[in-house]
Motif scaffolding. Structure first.
Motif, short mmCIF file in Angstrom:
data_model
loop_
_atom_site.label_atom_id
_atom_site.label_comp_id
_atom_site.label_asym_id
_atom_site.label_seq_id
_atom_site.Cartn_x
_atom_site.Cartn_y
_atom_site.Cartn_z
N UNK A 138 0.83 -1.20 0.00
CA UNK A 138 0.00 0.00 0.00
C UNK A 138 0.86 1.26 0.00
N UNK A 139 2.03 1.17 0.61
CA UNK A 139 2.94 2.32 0.70
C UNK A 139 4.16 2.10 -0.20
N UNK A 140 3.97 1.43 -1.33
CA UNK A 140 5.09 1.06 -2.18
C UNK A 140 5.86 2.26 -2.72
N UNK A 141 5.16 3.39 -2.95
CA UNK A 141 5.86 4.57 -3.45
C UNK A 141 6.92 5.03 -2.44
N UNK A 142 6.54 5.00 -1.16
CA UNK A 142 7.49 5.41 -0.12
C UNK A 142 8.65 4.43 -0.02
N UNK A 143 8.36 3.13 -0.17
CA UNK A 143 9.40 2.12 -0.10
C UNK A 143 10.36 2.27 -1.28
N UNK A 144 9.81 2.47 -2.48
CA UNK A 144 10.65 2.63 -3.67
C UNK A 144 11.50 3.88 -3.55
N UNK A 145 10.90 4.96 -3.05
CA UNK A 145 11.65 6.20 -2.87
C UNK A 145 12.79 6.01 -1.87
N UNK A 146 12.53 5.32 -0.77
CA UNK A 146 13.56 5.08 0.25
C UNK A 146 14.67 4.20 -0.33
N UNK A 147 14.29 3.18 -1.10
CA UNK A 147 15.29 2.30 -1.69
C UNK A 147 16.15 3.05 -2.71
N UNK A 148 15.53 3.92 -3.49
CA UNK A 148 16.30 4.68 -4.47
C UNK A 148 17.27 5.65 -3.78
#
Length: 163
Positions: A138-148
């Motif tokens: 559900x919060x994948x955008x935040x996870x992807x942003x943190x990973x990047x």
């Protein structure tokens, strides 16, 4: 507690010994139950190939604290009940009823825990893991942003090291 003190002050040692023995035996049985549950949990984790970490031991320590706090409250309630029963010359035997009932309940809880199938615990953990995964999706955008950001920072450090 009052009645225990009253028995002590009046020199009614046989009665005092019996009441304290009942309380001590109940408390000892609860301790043995906690120990059996700890041993069982350790063995189940070992069979499943799980790492045995201090988090399980911490849960046992907090369980021990919680259980014995409750038993201490039961002891105090018993003291009040025994004092009232003695004061009114009730025809009921003066015994630590609440401590016995509380101890029996805690022993029952520990027995259920020991007899609980390891698979049930696995299902509960799987459910929590799936819930965590759903939250992450559900919060994948935040996870992807943190990973990047982490990747970018690592690349910057590598570039600085090679430069």
């Amino acid at each position: 507690m009052l009645l225990f003190i009253q028995s002590l002050l009046e020199g009614d040692y046989p009665s005092l010994k019996i009441k304290l023995a009942i309380v001590a035996i109940m408390w000892m049985f609860v301790f043995i139950s906690i120990t059996i549950d700890l041993r069982s949990g350790y063995a189940k984790a070992k069979r499943r190939g799980e790492a045995r970490t201090s988090s399980g031991l911490k849960r046992t320590v907090s369980k021990f604290t919680l259980y014995y706090s409750g038993l201490l409250f039961a002891f105090m309630i018993d003291a009040i009940i025994m004092y009232v029963l003695t004061s009114f010359s009730a025809p009921v035997p003066v015994m630590p009823y609440i401590t016995v009932i509380g101890s029996l309940y805690l022993i029952y809880v520990e027995a259920r825990s020991v007899l609980e199938k390891a698979e049930d615990k696995e299902k509960a953990r799987l459910g929590k893991n799936l819930s965590d995964l759903l939250t992450m999706l559900e919060n994948r955008e935040d996870v992807i942003k943190a990973m990047s950001e982490i990747i970018r920072n690592n690349q910057t450090k590598d570039d600085e090291t090679h430069a």
